[in-house]
Scaffold this active site. Structure first.
Site, PDB file in Angstrom:
ATOM      1  N   ASP A 119       6.819  20.274  20.487  1.00 53.28           N
ATOM      2  CA  ASP A 119       6.582  21.643  20.345  1.00 53.28           C
ATOM      3  C   ASP A 119       7.669  22.285  19.437  1.00 53.28           C
ATOM      4  O   ASP A 119       8.410  22.192  19.612  1.00 53.28           O
ATOM      5  CB  ASP A 119       5.911  23.150  21.229  1.00 53.28           C
ATOM      6  CG  ASP A 119       5.442  23.721  21.494  1.00 53.28           C
ATOM      7  OD1 ASP A 119       4.763  23.898  19.632  1.00 53.28           O
ATOM      8  OD2 ASP A 119       4.602  24.439  22.299  1.00 53.28           O
ATOM      9  N   ASP A 136      -0.940  26.988  17.341  1.00 53.26           N
ATOM     10  CA  ASP A 136      -1.699  27.401  18.105  1.00 53.26           C
ATOM     11  C   ASP A 136      -2.350  28.736  17.081  1.00 53.26           C
ATOM     12  O   ASP A 136      -2.575  29.446  16.492  1.00 53.26           O
ATOM     13  CB  ASP A 136      -1.086  28.479  18.501  1.00 53.26           C
ATOM     14  CG  ASP A 136      -0.241  28.045  19.439  1.00 53.26           C
ATOM     15  OD1 ASP A 136       0.107  26.645  19.988  1.00 53.26           O
ATOM     16  OD2 ASP A 136       1.765  28.990  19.644  1.00 53.26           O
ATOM     17  N   GLU A 163       9.024  23.601  13.603  1.00 55.46           N
ATOM     18  CA  GLU A 163       9.060  23.903  12.310  1.00 55.46           C
ATOM     19  C   GLU A 163      10.189  24.355  12.130  1.00 55.46           C
ATOM     20  O   GLU A 163      10.538  23.720  10.971  1.00 55.46           O
ATOM     21  CB  GLU A 163       8.245  25.603  12.558  1.00 55.46           C
ATOM     22  CG  GLU A 163       7.123  25.424  12.493  1.00 55.46           C
ATOM     23  CD  GLU A 163       6.770  25.597  14.089  1.00 55.46           C
ATOM     24  OE1 GLU A 163       6.057  24.436  14.283  1.00 55.46           O
ATOM     25  OE2 GLU A 163       7.135  25.970  14.927  1.00 55.46           O
TER      26      GLU A 163
END
Length: 951
Positions: free
Chosen positions: A557, A633, A560
């Site tokens: 997760d 998300d 980025e």
């Protein structure tokens, strides 16, 4: 055309004849040329290197002759590019060099360094615009000296352009569009472009990059603005009480709407509480130019946009995770158009920004550009092929093959944010099995650790007293177990000091004192995957704490990296500090290096168990690390569901074949938390439609925030939504022989499973901009339903072939748009004529053994071929040839199906098997809803060739 290029060359040569000393000087190399332009009248000073990697792949590099910057580390490519050099010929013709291979020609101007790429028939595929003074601009960040780099290409305005990663604006074709290649939650930057003219460009650069129409976005005030009362120069901004809209907090003129980041919140009026406000922007806009204008929105909360009293957008996003959309406006010069924007922020921190683009000038409409913040020079690879699959094959030749994912990963996954205890997970696992709902993977999301111990990878023993025993119990019940792992370390975690003392953590976020949102809030940072020792140390931690205890796969997760949401770009770059250079130069490459460490670590630790990584972001080359990517998300809205279609297709067409999304959406409006009857029914319908869509993706998984996402928690078993979700999961397992065979093609043939229509129908220009249909493999045309209450939808059937309804067998001619039935329980899916579609039985999990025969549906109307692929589904034996294929050929003229000899070395495949063959044509309408055994040809197959007459 090649002839046109030659004519242009002759014109230049005869009109502007110059001495050879004023041209670039070139030197032949084994596989290309090197050309120096210095003090030449028609070129900037540059060193140009053109290298053929293969007959159809060319590497182009250009940098200033006086090189003042260091080269970038090579992260994207593998050493597979270093093989036998192709045979090329180099010929000087007037003021051009012509470089030929058997499949490609490159013409390069000795006057200015401009390249033209042509196919073997002499047709121009792509042409550079000449490099000029804007190509290289010296810049620096953090002591790293580099160039800002820009390259323009001249494209055919009629071609379709795709790829560039995953973006959330619902855009399919990137002609005349701007794409921001910037890693962010829900946005994935992959600098790979493909064209319907069967070429591709890999822009070999890791920095934040604008692609396409790279003109700077303008503030809203670039348009002429009019207040609600008619005054020129601003819109009227009215701040109202959200609960009592008759109450006005304040009103003021605003010429720009630019609340993008945390640092912008101070620009709101004093004493305004966003959580209590409803804000209206009202007035009119005009432009001095005629043509297509575009408004770019970034938003959080509820946003509605009206143009000329027509509602054109109605969106919602949770406050901490802003989304984007675009509004197209066709204006006549100086014509006034009313505009109204209604914004309901959520929370005290919410975001809204509006920028605009003016129309492209005619010359600009033929440009597609790459503009990167940092690099050592222009650096790109050009690929050509007979089709887009071959272009993507060239990309994977350079950046690595995509391994075959484990068989279990193609089953159904269940997840939620989040299972909080061991007992909860085991109870969910038990209920799936008791209800006979097929499933293969249960996922444990974040915060299984103690509150302060983020980064330890330790389970909180009060909630997970026997994690190893829990995983063993899941394995005994034919589950696999995936766990969420963040690259994040809290300052108070038990592992923090060890990583900090070795120099493996970024320090700026700690120095700035930012705290996360957990409990009282904790200072935290991320590890540095650009550091080889940190990558190894991170894997060793995961192995010791998780993998060695039975975890099957890792969910990476915030890759980025999202060190802190909603800080501005410069602040993000400041807290991201890669060890190999500046964050400006390497900003987009974090997810690649993060996946690299996990993949290489697991393969070294456990060499024959397939790796599976799920990651929220990706970069070019990441497919070689067994990484699938999900779309982040996203919101549980109809609009966000539709946007996933184009997002997933373009991601797949970027060369990375494994993509998925949160079926049901992640972020949930409060109206669904304690819904009234109407909202509850919408929630159920939304999830049913999302499951129907997810069935046909490379990876099928349900996940999201509260309400709970298991089918039995969404609706009772008697409800049509529940029945539809279960039917969707069951259909997924029936399709496994087809889907897993496509997975074999991904590795062995560099295939792409989720396909834009332009991949298979590039001559049908009607498909170029379709953003809500896609192909799963060669056979299935998938058409999700993305609007509430709709029980039919418009479907375009590509031309030159007929199509069959998957469920009924009804036949339709191609080249037409039909209104397809879309009852509550299913979405329209059509099968291409000539398809051979293997359909299996309903299984409870991928390891279930069954004696039920495989059914082959053979669709008349064209010749067909399909290769059924088999291996053990677990190991890397397939890399050594341990797999089998059985190839089916359908001859339309003879109405004959041929089954080949079984080929391969996979000895554990059944030596004998039965196929039920169902023939489908205009008169024999057989759908897959009911097993068609009574209409089937029953064939016993022993591995030897067979031929079966079907009519």
């Amino acid at each position: 055309m090649r002839k046109l290029a030659a004519l242009l060359t002759i014109f230049c040569y005869s009109t502007f004849f110059i001495a050879n000393a004023q041209q670039g000087t070139y030197q032949k190399k084994e596989s290309g040329v090197s050309i120096t332009y210095k003090n030449t009248p028609y070129s900037i000073d540059q060193q140009l290197d053109i290298t053929f990697i293969s007959d159809s792949i060319v590497h182009v590099k250009s940098s200033p002759v006086e090189r003042t910057v260091s080269p970038s580390d090579e992260l994207i490519l593998t050493d597979t590019i270093f093989g036998n050099s192709p045979v090329i010929s180099v010929k000087e013709e007037h003021d051009q060099l012509l470089l030929h291979t058997v499949g490609l020609e490159v013409a390069v101007s000795l006057l200015n360094g401009q390249l033209v790429f042509l196919n073997h028939e002499g047709d121009t595929l792509l042409q550079e615009a000449p490099r000029d003074a804007g190509t290289f601009k010296l810049d620096a960040a953090g002591g790293d000296l580099f160039y800002r780099v820009k390259q323009d290409f001249q494209v055919d305005p009629q071609e379709g352009l795709y790829g560039l990663g995953q973006h959330q604006n619902g855009i399919m074709n990137y002609q005349k569009r701007q794409v921001n290649l910037l890693q962010y939650n829900t946005e994935v930057a992959v600098p790979m472009l493909v064209s319907t003219k069967n070429y591709g460009i890999l822009w070999n650069n890791y920095a934040i990059t604008k692609a396409g129409d790279t003109r700077p976005l303008l503030p809203l005030s670039a348009l002429k603005l009019y207040a609600k009362t008619g005054e020129e120069g601003w819109l009227t901004a009215t701040y109202l009480n959200k609960e009592h809209p008759d109450e006005v907090f304040t009103s003021r003129p605003e010429s720009d709407i630019a609340y993008y980041y945390l640092s912008d919140l101070q620009k709101f009026p004093e004493n305004i509480d966003l959580s209590k406000s409803l804000i209206l922007y009202e007035g009119a806009i005009s432009s001095p130019l005629s043509g297509l204008h575009r408004l770019h929105f970034k938003y959080a909360g509820y946003v509605k946009v009206w143009i000329d009293d027509k509602l054109v957008q109605n969106r919602w996003r949770e406050s901490w995770n802003a989304g984007t959309f675009e509004v197209d406006l066709s204006f006549e010069a100086n014509s006034k158009h009313t505009i109204k924007i209604e914004w309901k922020p959520e929370g005290t921190q919410s975001y809204l920004g509006v920028q605009c683009q003016r129309p492209l000038a005619s010359a600009e409409q033929q440009l597609f550009s790459f503009d990167s913040e940092a690099g050592a020079g222009v650096d790109y690879y050009f690929f050509s092929g007979q089709n887009i699959d071959q272009v993507i094959g060239g990309y994977r030749k350079l950046t690595g093959k995509a391994p075959i994912m484990p068989l279990w990963s193609f089953g159904f996954w269940q997840s939620r944010e989040r299972y909080k205890t061991q007992q909860e997970i085991l109870a969910i696992a038990k209920e799936f099995r008791e209800r006979n709902i097929p499933i293969d993977n249960l996922v444990l999301d974040w915060s299984y650790w103690k509150e302060k111990d983020w980064g330890s990878q330790d389970y909180d023993s009060t909630r997970f007293p026997d994690a190893s025993g829990m995983i063993d119990q899941l394995h005994q019940n034919n589950y696999h177990f995936m766990i969420s792992v963040w690259p994040k370390f809290n300052e108070e975690s038990s592992t923090f000091d060890a990583f900090m003392n070795k120099g493996w953590l970024y320090r700026r976020n700690l120095a700035d004192g930012r705290k996360d949102w957990i409990g009282e809030g904790y200072r935290s940072t991320f590890y540095d995957p650009f550091h080889e020792g940190a990558r190894k140390g991170f894997w060793d931690l995961l192995n010791r704490k998780l993998y060695a205890k039975g975890v099957d796969a890792f969910w990476m997760d915030a890759s980025e990296p999202d060190i802190h949401s909603n800080i501005n770009i410069e602040e993000r770059k400041a807290v991201f500090q890669p060890s190999i250079g500046s964050s400006t130069r390497y900003y987009n490459a974090f997810p690649l290096q993060n996946a690299k460490g996990i993949y290489e670590g697991q393969r070294e630790t456990d060499p024959n168990k397939r790796v599976f990584i799920l990651t929220r972001s990706a970069f070019a080359g990441q497919q070689r690390f067994a990484a699938a990517t999900w779309s982040g998300d996203i919101a549980s809205t109809w609009e966000d569901m539709k946007d996933q279609i184009a997002a997933g297709i373009n991601f797949s067409m970027s060369g990375l074949p494994y993509w998925t999304m949160d079926a049901g959406g992640f972020l949930v409006e409060k109206k669904y938390h304690e819904p009234n009857d109407v909202d509850l029914e919408e929630w159920r319908e939304l999830n049913a439609r999302w499951y129907q869509f997810g069935t046909f993706l490379p990876i099928f998984r349900a996940h999201g925030q509260y309400p709970y996402r298991e089918p039995f928690n969404i609706a009772p078993s008697v409800h049509p939504a529940y029945k539809s979700m279960i039917a969707s999961i069951q259909l997924r397992y029936r399709l496994l022989p087809y889907i897993y065979s496509l997975a074999g093609k991904i590795y062995h043939e560099d295939y792409t499973m989720m396909r834009g229509l332009a991949m298979d129908f590039s001559t049908d220009k009607k498909v170029y901009n379709i953003n809500d249909q896609f192909l799963l493999g060669p056979s299935l045309l998938v058409n999700p339903v993305t609007k509430k209450g709709f029980t039919e939808r418009s479907v375009y059937l590509p031309n030159d072939i007929s199509w069959y309804d998957l469920y009924t067998g009804a036949q339709y001619p191609g080249g037409q748009t039909i209104q397809a039935a879309a009852p509550y329980e299913r979405i329209p899916v059509f099968v291409k004529a000539g398809s051979i579609l293997p359909i299996g039985p309903i299984l409870q999990h991928t390891e279930e053994k069954t004696s039920i025969p495989l059914t082959l549906y053979v669709y008349d109307g064209a010749d067909g071929i399909f290769a059924l692929y088999e291996d053990d589904g677990k190991s890397y034996g397939y890399e050594k040839g341990i797999f089998n294929t059985i190839t089916f050929h359908y001859n339309q003229q003879d109405k004959e199906l041929s089954i080949s000899k079984r080929k391969g070395q996979y000895a554990d495949a059944p030596s004998r098997r039965t196929f039920n063959i169902v023939f489908v044509d205009a008169n024999q309408r057989h759908g897959i809803e009911a097993m068609q055994t009574k209409n089937a040809h029953r064939v016993n197959y022993t591995g030897k060739p067979l031929k079966i007459k079907l009519q």
